[in-house]
Motif scaffolding. Structure first.
Motif, mmCIF file in Angstrom:
data_model
loop_
_atom_site.group_PDB
_atom_site.id
_atom_site.type_symbol
_atom_site.label_atom_id
_atom_site.label_comp_id
_atom_site.label_asym_id
_atom_site.label_seq_id
_atom_site.Cartn_x
_atom_site.Cartn_y
_atom_site.Cartn_z
ATOM 1 N N LYS A 31 0.832 -1.216 0.000
ATOM 2 C CA LYS A 31 0.000 0.000 0.000
ATOM 3 C C LYS A 31 0.861 1.259 0.000
ATOM 4 O O LYS A 31 0.555 2.227 -0.696
ATOM 5 C CB LYS A 31 -0.958 0.002 1.188
ATOM 6 C CG LYS A 31 -1.862 1.244 1.206
ATOM 7 C CD LYS A 31 -2.983 1.100 2.175
ATOM 8 C CE LYS A 31 -3.892 2.301 2.268
ATOM 9 N NZ LYS A 31 -4.005 3.189 1.151
ATOM 10 N N THR A 34 2.122 1.584 -3.529
ATOM 11 C CA THR A 34 0.999 1.929 -4.412
ATOM 12 C C THR A 34 0.595 3.388 -4.225
ATOM 13 O O THR A 34 0.334 4.098 -5.201
ATOM 14 C CB THR A 34 -0.189 0.982 -4.138
ATOM 15 O OG1 THR A 34 0.234 -0.361 -4.395
ATOM 16 C CG2 THR A 34 -1.375 1.307 -5.032
ATOM 17 N N THR A 35 0.574 3.853 -2.992
ATOM 18 C CA THR A 35 0.245 5.262 -2.708
ATOM 19 C C THR A 35 1.276 6.190 -3.337
ATOM 20 O O THR A 35 0.928 7.240 -3.888
ATOM 21 C CB THR A 35 0.148 5.494 -1.189
ATOM 22 O OG1 THR A 35 -0.877 4.644 -0.656
ATOM 23 C CG2 THR A 35 -0.156 6.948 -0.854
ATOM 24 N N PHE A 37 2.986 5.713 -6.100
ATOM 25 C CA PHE A 37 2.736 5.825 -7.534
ATOM 26 C C PHE A 37 1.377 6.458 -7.848
ATOM 27 O O PHE A 37 1.249 7.156 -8.858
ATOM 28 C CB PHE A 37 2.883 4.468 -8.221
ATOM 29 C CG PHE A 37 4.330 4.029 -8.291
ATOM 30 C CD1 PHE A 37 5.266 4.782 -8.974
ATOM 31 C CD2 PHE A 37 4.755 2.880 -7.653
ATOM 32 C CE1 PHE A 37 6.597 4.410 -9.033
ATOM 33 C CE2 PHE A 37 6.087 2.486 -7.708
ATOM 34 C CZ PHE A 37 7.001 3.255 -8.401
ATOM 35 N N ASP A 38 0.385 6.252 -6.999
ATOM 36 C CA ASP A 38 -0.897 6.946 -7.183
ATOM 37 C C ASP A 38 -0.688 8.457 -7.079
ATOM 38 O O ASP A 38 -1.236 9.227 -7.872
ATOM 39 C CB ASP A 38 -1.926 6.494 -6.147
ATOM 40 C CG ASP A 38 -2.469 5.090 -6.413
ATOM 41 O OD1 ASP A 38 -2.250 4.548 -7.518
ATOM 42 O OD2 ASP A 38 -3.109 4.529 -5.492
ATOM 43 N N GLY A 39 0.140 8.876 -6.124
ATOM 44 C CA GLY A 39 0.458 10.300 -5.979
ATOM 45 C C GLY A 39 1.175 10.842 -7.206
ATOM 46 O O GLY A 39 0.904 11.966 -7.639
ATOM 47 N N ARG A 41 0.856 9.710 -10.304
ATOM 48 C CA ARG A 41 -0.130 9.817 -11.385
ATOM 49 C C ARG A 41 -1.034 11.038 -11.195
ATOM 50 O O ARG A 41 -1.421 11.678 -12.159
ATOM 51 C CB ARG A 41 -0.974 8.545 -11.458
ATOM 52 C CG ARG A 41 -0.314 7.435 -12.257
ATOM 53 C CD ARG A 41 -1.238 6.253 -12.454
ATOM 54 N NE ARG A 41 -1.372 5.452 -11.264
ATOM 55 C CZ ARG A 41 -0.479 4.559 -10.846
ATOM 56 N NH1 ARG A 41 0.617 4.355 -11.521
ATOM 57 N NH2 ARG A 41 -0.703 3.870 -9.745
ATOM 58 N N LYS A 42 -1.357 11.360 -9.941
ATOM 59 C CA LYS A 42 -2.234 12.495 -9.650
ATOM 60 C C LYS A 42 -1.493 13.832 -9.641
ATOM 61 O O LYS A 42 -2.126 14.876 -9.566
ATOM 62 C CB LYS A 42 -2.913 12.301 -8.293
ATOM 63 C CG LYS A 42 -3.898 11.166 -8.277
ATOM 64 C CD LYS A 42 -4.489 10.988 -6.883
ATOM 65 C CE LYS A 42 -5.468 9.843 -6.861
ATOM 66 N NZ LYS A 42 -6.055 9.651 -5.540
ATOM 67 N N ASP A 91 2.948 8.041 -15.416
ATOM 68 C CA ASP A 91 2.298 6.775 -15.092
ATOM 69 C C ASP A 91 3.316 5.638 -15.043
ATOM 70 O O ASP A 91 3.721 5.118 -16.085
ATOM 71 C CB ASP A 91 1.229 6.473 -16.147
ATOM 72 C CG ASP A 91 0.433 5.217 -15.850
ATOM 73 O OD1 ASP A 91 0.533 4.683 -14.726
ATOM 74 O OD2 ASP A 91 -0.298 4.768 -16.753
ATOM 75 N N ARG A 93 3.842 1.958 -14.172
ATOM 76 C CA ARG A 93 3.054 0.741 -13.978
ATOM 77 C C ARG A 93 3.978 -0.354 -13.437
ATOM 78 O O ARG A 93 4.930 -0.740 -14.096
ATOM 79 C CB ARG A 93 2.432 0.306 -15.299
ATOM 80 C CG ARG A 93 1.552 1.402 -15.890
ATOM 81 C CD ARG A 93 1.100 1.074 -17.282
ATOM 82 N NE ARG A 93 0.458 2.247 -17.894
ATOM 83 C CZ ARG A 93 -0.004 2.272 -19.125
ATOM 84 N NH1 ARG A 93 0.093 1.206 -19.900
ATOM 85 N NH2 ARG A 93 -0.564 3.377 -19.598
#
Length: 152
Positions: A31, A34-35, A37-39, A41-42, A91, A93
């Motif tokens: 997590k 993942t957080t 990489f989510d950050g 992307r955002k 992004d 992946r």
């Protein structure tokens, strides 16, 4: 002799027994990454920063003109890059190939493909080192490889 053989077997298996972790702990480590990489992307540098330990070290390994080079990026510069408005989404992946945890140390190996918007940029592998602090798992070191060919 039997006692010596039994003791040898126990000692050989002991490291594996100590290195076992719960699925919940593995999920918590994943997590955090993942957080991160989510950050990215955002374009949310605060979200990315929340995953990083103070003093985090960011390294990359590249090959230029046939010579292997390493580079270091300052966390503040990376966070500025992420948080500065940009047209295309950054992004990265990943897939989780290996997660190893012992006590408060985690080591994670992830192959990745990096896209700027819909356009493929490069690929490689990330190696993350995380430490579990009171507030949870934080990334203390990232090192990656970068190339354009031979991608998964």
């Amino acid at each position: 002799m039997k006692k010596l053989l039994l003791a040898s077997c126990f000692l050989a298996l002991a490291p594996a027994a100590f290195a076992q972790t719960s699925p919940a702990e593995t999920a918590a480590v994943k997590k955090t990454i993942t957080t991160f990489f989510d950050g990215m992307r955002k374009g949310d540098s605060a979200m990315v920063r929340s995953t990083l330990a103070p003093g985090v070290v960011l390294h990359t390994i590249m090959s230029r003109n046939g010579a292997v080079q390493t580079g270091t990026e300052k966390a503040a510069e990376f966070l500025k890059l992420v948080g500065t408005p940009h047209k295309e989404v950054y992004d990265e992946r990943i897939s989780f190939e290996q997660v190893l945890i012992d006590a408060n140390l985690a080591s994670v190996w992830t192959p990745y493909q990096f896209y700027v918007g819909p356009k493929f940029s490069h690929c490689g592998y990330n190696s993350f080192q995380l430490v579990k602090f009171t507030e949870g798992w934080k990334i203390v070191h990232i090192i990656d490889t970068r190339r354009k060919e031979g991608c998964k």
